[in-house]
Design a protein around this motif. Structure first.
Motif, PDB file in Angstrom:
ATOM      1  N   ASN A  69      27.928  16.647  23.605  1.00 51.52           N
ATOM      2  CA  ASN A  69      27.610  17.262  22.319  1.00 51.52           C
ATOM      3  C   ASN A  69      28.250  16.475  21.176  1.00 51.52           C
ATOM      4  O   ASN A  69      29.062  15.575  21.406  1.00 51.52           O
ATOM      5  N   ALA A  70      27.879  16.825  19.970  1.00 50.69           N
ATOM      6  CA  ALA A  70      28.365  16.111  18.784  1.00 50.69           C
ATOM      7  C   ALA A  70      29.871  16.239  18.621  1.00 50.69           C
ATOM      8  O   ALA A  70      30.534  15.307  18.155  1.00 50.69           O
ATOM      9  N   THR A  71      30.422  17.369  19.000  1.00 47.04           N
ATOM     10  CA  THR A  71      31.862  17.579  18.883  1.00 47.04           C
ATOM     11  C   THR A  71      32.616  16.620  19.794  1.00 47.04           C
ATOM     12  O   THR A  71      33.583  15.983  19.372  1.00 47.04           O
ATOM     13  N   ALA A  72      32.180  16.517  21.032  1.00 45.46           N
ATOM     14  CA  ALA A  72      32.827  15.601  21.977  1.00 45.46           C
ATOM     15  C   ALA A  72      32.701  14.157  21.511  1.00 45.46           C
ATOM     16  O   ALA A  72      33.655  13.382  21.602  1.00 45.46           O
ATOM     17  N   ALA A 100      38.222  17.660  10.254  1.00 44.98           N
ATOM     18  CA  ALA A 100      37.284  18.574  10.906  1.00 44.98           C
ATOM     19  C   ALA A 100      36.285  17.796  11.761  1.00 44.98           C
ATOM     20  O   ALA A 100      35.899  16.678  11.416  1.00 44.98           O
ATOM     21  N   LEU A 101      35.873  18.415  12.856  1.00 43.47           N
ATOM     22  CA  LEU A 101      34.833  17.872  13.722  1.00 43.47           C
ATOM     23  C   LEU A 101      33.596  18.757  13.591  1.00 43.47           C
ATOM     24  O   LEU A 101      33.709  19.935  13.262  1.00 43.47           O
ATOM     25  N   PRO A 102      32.416  18.218  13.862  1.00 47.26           N
ATOM     26  CA  PRO A 102      31.221  19.064  13.855  1.00 47.26           C
ATOM     27  C   PRO A 102      31.348  20.078  14.990  1.00 47.26           C
ATOM     28  O   PRO A 102      31.849  19.754  16.066  1.00 47.26           O
ATOM     29  N   THR A 103      30.937  21.314  14.753  1.00 44.97           N
ATOM     30  CA  THR A 103      31.089  22.349  15.768  1.00 44.97           C
ATOM     31  C   THR A 103      29.803  23.152  15.936  1.00 44.97           C
ATOM     32  O   THR A 103      28.933  23.149  15.074  1.00 44.97           O
ATOM     33  N   ASN A 104      29.736  23.826  17.063  1.00 47.36           N
ATOM     34  CA  ASN A 104      28.653  24.752  17.374  1.00 47.36           C
ATOM     35  C   ASN A 104      29.268  25.840  18.251  1.00 47.36           C
ATOM     36  O   ASN A 104      29.051  25.882  19.456  1.00 47.36           O
ATOM     37  N   THR A 138      33.953  25.887  20.439  1.00 47.85           N
ATOM     38  CA  THR A 138      32.989  24.835  20.737  1.00 47.85           C
ATOM     39  C   THR A 138      33.528  24.049  21.928  1.00 47.85           C
ATOM     40  O   THR A 138      34.659  23.554  21.885  1.00 47.85           O
ATOM     41  N   PRO A 139      32.761  23.937  23.013  1.00 53.12           N
ATOM     42  CA  PRO A 139      33.261  23.206  24.184  1.00 53.12           C
ATOM     43  C   PRO A 139      33.334  21.700  23.926  1.00 53.12           C
ATOM     44  O   PRO A 139      32.443  21.115  23.315  1.00 53.12           O
ATOM     45  N   LEU A 140      34.434  21.094  24.367  1.00 48.42           N
ATOM     46  CA  LEU A 140      34.625  19.639  24.298  1.00 48.42           C
ATOM     47  C   LEU A 140      34.524  19.020  25.679  1.00 48.42           C
ATOM     48  O   LEU A 140      34.004  17.929  25.844  1.00 48.42           O
ATOM     49  N   GLY A 141      35.087  19.701  26.657  1.00 52.89           N
ATOM     50  CA  GLY A 141      35.108  19.163  28.010  1.00 52.89           C
ATOM     51  C   GLY A 141      35.939  20.052  28.900  1.00 52.89           C
ATOM     52  O   GLY A 141      36.265  21.181  28.549  1.00 52.89           O
ATOM     53  N   ARG A 142      36.279  19.478  30.053  1.00 57.88           N
ATOM     54  CA  ARG A 142      37.007  20.274  31.041  1.00 57.88           C
ATOM     55  C   ARG A 142      37.801  19.350  31.961  1.00 57.88           C
ATOM     56  O   ARG A 142      37.334  18.295  32.358  1.00 57.88           O
ATOM     57  N   ILE A 143      39.022  19.780  32.287  1.00 58.48           N
ATOM     58  CA  ILE A 143      39.831  19.074  33.279  1.00 58.48           C
ATOM     59  C   ILE A 143      39.112  19.223  34.622  1.00 58.48           C
ATOM     60  O   ILE A 143      38.771  20.338  35.028  1.00 58.48           O
ATOM     61  N   ASP A 144      38.844  18.105  35.296  1.00 53.96           N
ATOM     62  CA  ASP A 144      38.077  18.133  36.541  1.00 53.96           C
ATOM     63  C   ASP A 144      38.752  18.947  37.633  1.00 53.96           C
ATOM     64  O   ASP A 144      38.099  19.711  38.335  1.00 53.96           O
ATOM     65  N   ASN A 145      40.044  18.765  37.806  1.00 55.73           N
ATOM     66  CA  ASN A 145      40.796  19.521  38.813  1.00 55.73           C
ATOM     67  C   ASN A 145      42.056  20.052  38.138  1.00 55.73           C
ATOM     68  O   ASN A 145      43.056  19.350  38.052  1.00 55.73           O
TER      69      ASN A 145
END
Length: 165
Positions: A69-72, A100-104, A138-145
């Motif tokens: 996404n645009a935020t990431a 600021a970052l773009p958000t949704n 707004t989601p950016l990502g996730r730690i895999d484990n």
């Protein structure tokens, strides 16, 4: 088309106004040991292509996957960065980015251990416990484990380094 235009204008704004005349941002809660500024990319032409990020907390290293996404994308453009994250509610660490970052934003209903999200347009949040929420992120990502994430983050404030993998 308006969303794409907004995204492009936001990225240009971030690049033009986020830096001083030396190309550096001046946050107060950062540290850096490799002579590059922690919130200013140096020779990072592939920032928008990488979907993986290395998150270092002390001697613990975690891999995270970015959302598409645009935020990431805007966040990746600021890497690498080392920041002092503040604990909140014994379930998350946060840091207010200088720009600021773009958000949704939306309500995820449940936050998962390892979620990396934006609260508002400039607060980076790394969650280390799973819980229900009524807040919008707004989601950016996730730690895999995320096994061991809570222990690595510990209690109180902590230095965290984010960099592309």
């Amino acid at each position: 088309m308006k969303i794409i235009s907004f995204f492009l204008v936001s990225l240009i704004y971030i690049q033009l106004f986020a830096c001083n005349k030396n190309g550096e941002v001046n946050p107060t809660n950062t540290s850096n040991t490799d002579n590059t500024h922690p919130l200013n990319p140096s020779n990072q032409d592939s920032t928008t292509n990488s979907m993986k990020m290395k998150v270092t907390i002390g001697t613990n290293v975690f891999t995270a996957t970015f959302n598409n996404n645009a935020t990431a994308t805007a966040f990746k453009a600021q890497l690498p960065m080392t920041i002092n994250m503040t604990d909140l509610n014994a379930n998350e660490k946060f840091f207010d980015l200088p720009n600021a970052l773009p958000t949704n934003a939306s309500n995820p209903e449940t936050i998962q251990n390892g979620d990396l999200r934006m609260y508002g347009s400039n607060t980076l949040v790394l969650f280390y416990k799973t819980f229900s929420t009524s807040y919008r992120y707004t989601p950016l990502g996730r730690i895999d484990n995320p096994a061991g994430l809570a222990a690595a983050l510990g209690k109180g404030n902590v230095m965290v380094k984010f960099e592309l993998e």
